[in-house]
Design an enzyme around this catalytic site. Structure first.
Site, mmCIF file in Angstrom:
data_model
loop_
_atom_site.group_PDB
_atom_site.id
_atom_site.type_symbol
_atom_site.label_atom_id
_atom_site.label_comp_id
_atom_site.label_asym_id
_atom_site.label_seq_id
_atom_site.Cartn_x
_atom_site.Cartn_y
_atom_site.Cartn_z
ATOM 1 C CE LYS A 42 14.716 2.528 5.801
ATOM 2 N NZ LYS A 42 14.076 1.747 6.849
ATOM 3 C CE LYS A 97 -2.331 -1.894 3.691
ATOM 4 N NZ LYS A 97 -3.100 -1.814 4.946
ATOM 5 N N GLY A 98 2.106 1.117 0.388
ATOM 6 C CA GLY A 98 2.939 2.295 0.614
ATOM 7 C C GLY A 98 3.109 3.212 -0.582
ATOM 8 N NE ARG A 115 -0.027 2.087 5.108
ATOM 9 C CZ ARG A 115 0.919 1.226 4.760
ATOM 10 N NH1 ARG A 115 1.938 1.628 4.029
ATOM 11 N NH2 ARG A 115 0.842 -0.040 5.118
ATOM 12 C CB VAL A 150 12.029 6.895 7.499
ATOM 13 C CG1 VAL A 150 13.430 7.271 7.897
ATOM 14 C CG2 VAL A 150 12.037 5.950 6.337
ATOM 15 C CG ASP A 187 14.824 -2.088 4.072
ATOM 16 O OD1 ASP A 187 16.047 -2.158 4.229
ATOM 17 O OD2 ASP A 187 14.036 -1.900 5.009
ATOM 18 C CG ASP A 211 3.179 0.838 7.528
ATOM 19 O OD1 ASP A 211 4.067 0.540 6.691
ATOM 20 O OD2 ASP A 211 2.632 -0.011 8.258
ATOM 21 C CG ASP A 246 6.564 2.394 -0.589
ATOM 22 O OD1 ASP A 246 6.913 1.342 -1.156
ATOM 23 O OD2 ASP A 246 6.061 2.397 0.546
#
Ligand code: PRP
Length: 194
Positions: free
Chosen positions: A141, A53-54, A175, A163, A113, A169, A110
């Site tokens: 990241k 969802k990000g 969010r 973050v 990582d 989130d 979004d």
């Protein structure tokens, strides 16, 4: 640029230690990405695919910066268990609505990582034989990366800290912050005791 924590909605920003990227900084960078993508896809009709969802806010803002006609689809994955994560496995919770064979695909995330999610999804999409497949990530990241994945369009680097905001989130909260901020360690340390 003002990186001070806005004080007008303390209930919204409670637990945020510092603003990393302001709303204005994000807007400016998203506009630059939109210009670069529009140039590269001139004369084409890319299918822009986002991972829920990000990606919600980034995708909505980026799409409005594009000056080429684009189509939109979404994919959703589950967070992996510790065991599945070791194998780079991600469970597909919602698939695309239509085949992508022969289409020019711009894949939007979004945040990247470890790179495990992106790697899995790119393999999955490549197997469907798109004409092209490029990646656009707003936040990188890079210091947490386990796999080297080529990213054509990148917004910002993020430090290896927790973050939140602009789609990111912590336990489904934060969010809808319009900026990206650093979460106070007390928030996630206290949550371990929940
Ligand atoms: C985020 C992001 C990527 C993934 C990146 O999703 O959208 O899908 O983590 O992490 P990785 O590079 O270590 O694989 P998240 O699981 O937080 O779900 P959300 O988008 O619903 O918040």
């Amino acid at each position: 640029m003002n990186n001070e924590l806005p004080g007008d909605h303390p209930e919204l920003t409670h637990g945020i230690r510092q603003v990393l990227y302001t709303e204005e900084q994000i807007r400016g960078r998203v506009a630059e990405l939109g210009q670069a993508i529009s140039r590269d896809y001139a004369g084409q009709n890319p299918l822009v695919i986002g991972v829920l969802k990000g990606v919600l806010f980034f995708m909505a803002d980026l799409l409005r910066e594009l000056t080429v006609p684009a189509e939109v689809d979404f994919i959703a994955v589950s967070s992996y268990s510790a065991e599945a994560r070791e194998h780079g496995m991600v469970r597909l919770m919602k698939d695309l609505e239509a085949p992508i064979a022969g289409r020019h695909i711009l894949f939007i995330e979004d945040v990247i990582d470890t790179g495990l999610t992106l790697n899995y999804l790119l393999q999955n999409l490549r197997a469907r034989r798109p004409a092209s497949l490029e990646v656009c990530v707003l936040f990188d990241k890079s210091s947490s990366r386990l796999l080297d994945i080529p990213i054509k369009y990148k917004g910002f680097d993020l430090p290896p800290y927790f973050v939140v905001g602009y789609g990111l989130d912590f336990r489904e909260k934060y969010r809808n912050l319009p900026f990206v901020g650093l979460l106070s360690p007390e928030v996630f340390q206290n949550s371990k005791k929940d």
